[in-house]
Write a protein that holds these residues in place. Sequence first.
Motif, PDB file in Angstrom:
ATOM      1  N   LEU A 197      39.757  20.255 -51.042  1.00  0.00           N
ATOM      2  CA  LEU A 197      40.553  21.098 -51.941  1.00  0.00           C
ATOM      3  C   LEU A 197      41.195  22.272 -51.212  1.00  0.00           C
ATOM      4  N   ALA A 198      40.731  22.567 -49.986  1.00  0.00           N
ATOM      5  CA  ALA A 198      41.337  23.643 -49.192  1.00  0.00           C
ATOM      6  C   ALA A 198      42.635  23.189 -48.516  1.00  0.00           C
ATOM      7  N   ILE A 199      42.925  21.895 -48.545  1.00  0.00           N
ATOM      8  CA  ILE A 199      44.183  21.390 -47.994  1.00  0.00           C
ATOM      9  C   ILE A 199      45.314  21.920 -48.867  1.00  0.00           C
ATOM     10  N   GLU A 200      46.346  22.466 -48.220  1.00  0.00           N
ATOM     11  CA  GLU A 200      47.447  23.065 -48.967  1.00  0.00           C
ATOM     12  C   GLU A 200      48.084  22.066 -49.924  1.00  0.00           C
ATOM     13  N   GLY A 201      48.177  22.464 -51.194  1.00  0.00           N
ATOM     14  CA  GLY A 201      48.780  21.621 -52.221  1.00  0.00           C
ATOM     15  C   GLY A 201      47.788  20.748 -52.964  1.00  0.00           C
ATOM     16  N   ALA A 202      46.523  20.695 -52.507  1.00  0.00           N
ATOM     17  CA  ALA A 202      45.523  19.845 -53.166  1.00  0.00           C
ATOM     18  C   ALA A 202      45.171  20.405 -54.540  1.00  0.00           C
ATOM     19  N   LEU A 230      44.004 -11.179 -42.780  1.00  0.00           N
ATOM     20  CA  LEU A 230      44.430 -10.026 -42.000  1.00  0.00           C
ATOM     21  C   LEU A 230      43.210  -9.301 -41.449  1.00  0.00           C
ATOM     22  N   ASP A 231      43.222  -9.052 -40.159  1.00  0.00           N
ATOM     23  CA  ASP A 231      42.141  -8.294 -39.543  1.00  0.00           C
ATOM     24  C   ASP A 231      42.436  -6.806 -39.654  1.00  0.00           C
ATOM     25  N   GLY A 232      41.405  -6.004 -39.536  1.00  0.00           N
ATOM     26  CA  GLY A 232      41.574  -4.564 -39.560  1.00  0.00           C
ATOM     27  C   GLY A 232      41.096  -3.961 -40.852  1.00  0.00           C
ATOM     28  N   ASP A 233      41.106  -2.657 -40.884  1.00  0.00           N
ATOM     29  CA  ASP A 233      40.657  -1.892 -42.039  1.00  0.00           C
ATOM     30  C   ASP A 233      41.830  -1.159 -42.666  1.00  0.00           C
ATOM     31  N   ILE A 234      41.714  -0.872 -43.942  1.00  0.00           N
ATOM     32  CA  ILE A 234      42.693  -0.011 -44.606  1.00  0.00           C
ATOM     33  C   ILE A 234      42.415   1.415 -44.140  1.00  0.00           C
ATOM     34  N   GLU A 235      43.431   2.096 -43.679  1.00  0.00           N
ATOM     35  CA  GLU A 235      43.278   3.505 -43.337  1.00  0.00           C
ATOM     36  C   GLU A 235      43.537   4.348 -44.579  1.00  0.00           C
ATOM     37  N   ASP A 236      44.750   4.240 -45.105  1.00  0.00           N
ATOM     38  CA  ASP A 236      45.033   4.977 -46.333  1.00  0.00           C
ATOM     39  C   ASP A 236      46.110   4.276 -47.150  1.00  0.00           C
ATOM     40  N   ILE A 237      46.144   4.665 -48.408  1.00  0.00           N
ATOM     41  CA  ILE A 237      47.131   4.163 -49.355  1.00  0.00           C
ATOM     42  C   ILE A 237      47.796   5.386 -49.966  1.00  0.00           C
ATOM     43  N   LEU A 238      49.115   5.390 -50.021  1.00  0.00           N
ATOM     44  CA  LEU A 238      49.866   6.511 -50.573  1.00  0.00           C
ATOM     45  C   LEU A 238      50.595   6.061 -51.827  1.00  0.00           C
ATOM     46  N   ILE A 239      50.412   6.829 -52.895  1.00  0.00           N
ATOM     47  CA  ILE A 239      51.140   6.600 -54.134  1.00  0.00           C
ATOM     48  C   ILE A 239      51.940   7.860 -54.412  1.00  0.00           C
ATOM     49  N   THR A 240      53.252   7.721 -54.529  1.00  0.00           N
ATOM     50  CA  THR A 240      54.090   8.886 -54.794  1.00  0.00           C
ATOM     51  C   THR A 240      54.525   8.873 -56.249  1.00  0.00           C
ATOM     52  N   LEU A 241      54.365  10.013 -56.880  1.00  0.00           N
ATOM     53  CA  LEU A 241      54.816  10.218 -58.255  1.00  0.00           C
ATOM     54  C   LEU A 241      55.866  11.320 -58.236  1.00  0.00           C
ATOM     55  N   GLY A 242      56.480  11.562 -59.352  1.00  0.00           N
ATOM     56  CA  GLY A 242      57.535  12.573 -59.417  1.00  0.00           C
ATOM     57  C   GLY A 242      57.097  13.957 -58.968  1.00  0.00           C
ATOM     58  N   THR A 243      55.876  14.346 -59.327  1.00  0.00           N
ATOM     59  CA  THR A 243      55.419  15.695 -58.998  1.00  0.00           C
ATOM     60  C   THR A 243      54.156  15.716 -58.141  1.00  0.00           C
ATOM     61  N   GLN A 244      53.630  14.541 -57.811  1.00  0.00           N
ATOM     62  CA  GLN A 244      52.371  14.481 -57.077  1.00  0.00           C
ATOM     63  C   GLN A 244      52.388  13.389 -56.017  1.00  0.00           C
ATOM     64  N   TYR A 245      51.526  13.579 -55.010  1.00  0.00           N
ATOM     65  CA  TYR A 245      51.160  12.524 -54.080  1.00  0.00           C
ATOM     66  C   TYR A 245      49.703  12.190 -54.364  1.00  0.00           C
ATOM     67  N   HIS A 246      49.374  10.918 -54.372  1.00  0.00           N
ATOM     68  CA  HIS A 246      47.989  10.482 -54.498  1.00  0.00           C
ATOM     69  C   HIS A 246      47.648   9.749 -53.206  1.00  0.00           C
ATOM     70  N   LEU A 247      46.696  10.297 -52.458  1.00  0.00           N
ATOM     71  CA  LEU A 247      46.267   9.700 -51.195  1.00  0.00           C
ATOM     72  C   LEU A 247      44.893   9.076 -51.375  1.00  0.00           C
ATOM     73  N   ILE A 248      44.763   7.850 -50.940  1.00  0.00           N
ATOM     74  CA  ILE A 248      43.484   7.146 -50.955  1.00  0.00           C
ATOM     75  C   ILE A 248      43.151   6.841 -49.502  1.00  0.00           C
ATOM     76  N   ASN A 249      42.061   7.425 -48.998  1.00  0.00           N
ATOM     77  CA  ASN A 249      41.624   7.206 -47.630  1.00  0.00           C
ATOM     78  C   ASN A 249      40.329   6.406 -47.682  1.00  0.00           C
ATOM     79  N   ALA A 281      52.638  20.801 -51.111  1.00  0.00           N
ATOM     80  CA  ALA A 281      51.972  20.025 -50.065  1.00  0.00           C
ATOM     81  C   ALA A 281      52.938  19.603 -48.967  1.00  0.00           C
ATOM     82  N   ASN A 282      52.435  19.581 -47.760  1.00  0.00           N
ATOM     83  CA  ASN A 282      53.118  18.971 -46.631  1.00  0.00           C
ATOM     84  C   ASN A 282      52.402  17.643 -46.418  1.00  0.00           C
ATOM     85  N   LEU A 283      53.047  16.543 -46.756  1.00  0.00           N
ATOM     86  CA  LEU A 283      52.397  15.238 -46.765  1.00  0.00           C
ATOM     87  C   LEU A 283      51.833  14.864 -45.392  1.00  0.00           C
ATOM     88  N   ALA A 284      52.590  15.045 -44.350  1.00  0.00           N
ATOM     89  CA  ALA A 284      52.121  14.680 -43.010  1.00  0.00           C
ATOM     90  C   ALA A 284      50.892  15.496 -42.620  1.00  0.00           C
TER      91      ALA A 284
END
Length: 122
Positions: free
Chosen positions: A12-17, A64-83, A104-107
Amino acid sequence: MSTLDEAIKQLLAIEGATGAAVVDYSSGMALAQGGSPGFDLGVAAAGNSNVVSAKLRTMSELNLDGDIEDILITLGTQYHLINVLNSSGSKGLFVYLVLDRTYANLALARHKLKNLAKDITI
């Protein structure tokens, strides 16, 4: 990291969270959550468990080999990050982070989330 509650505090300390949860994707249960994103984080945790499970099934069906790192869902006013957490002490969990797009700065948020997520264990 000492506790899941401490992890939520740092997320929650991440800017914009505005909300964060650590979720067991097999049950959809939020093991820890915090913030005020404007909706029920418990319901969102359960719903996003379906997203993670569906992606894992699809990867398996495609061989597919490998793991999911993250999933990004963009909404009009929010970003939803799933790590998705892939370390031995956190298998079966993901971090769900809700960001206000205005602040928020997404990167930078993805970078901070990745660094925090690697230390989350149960």
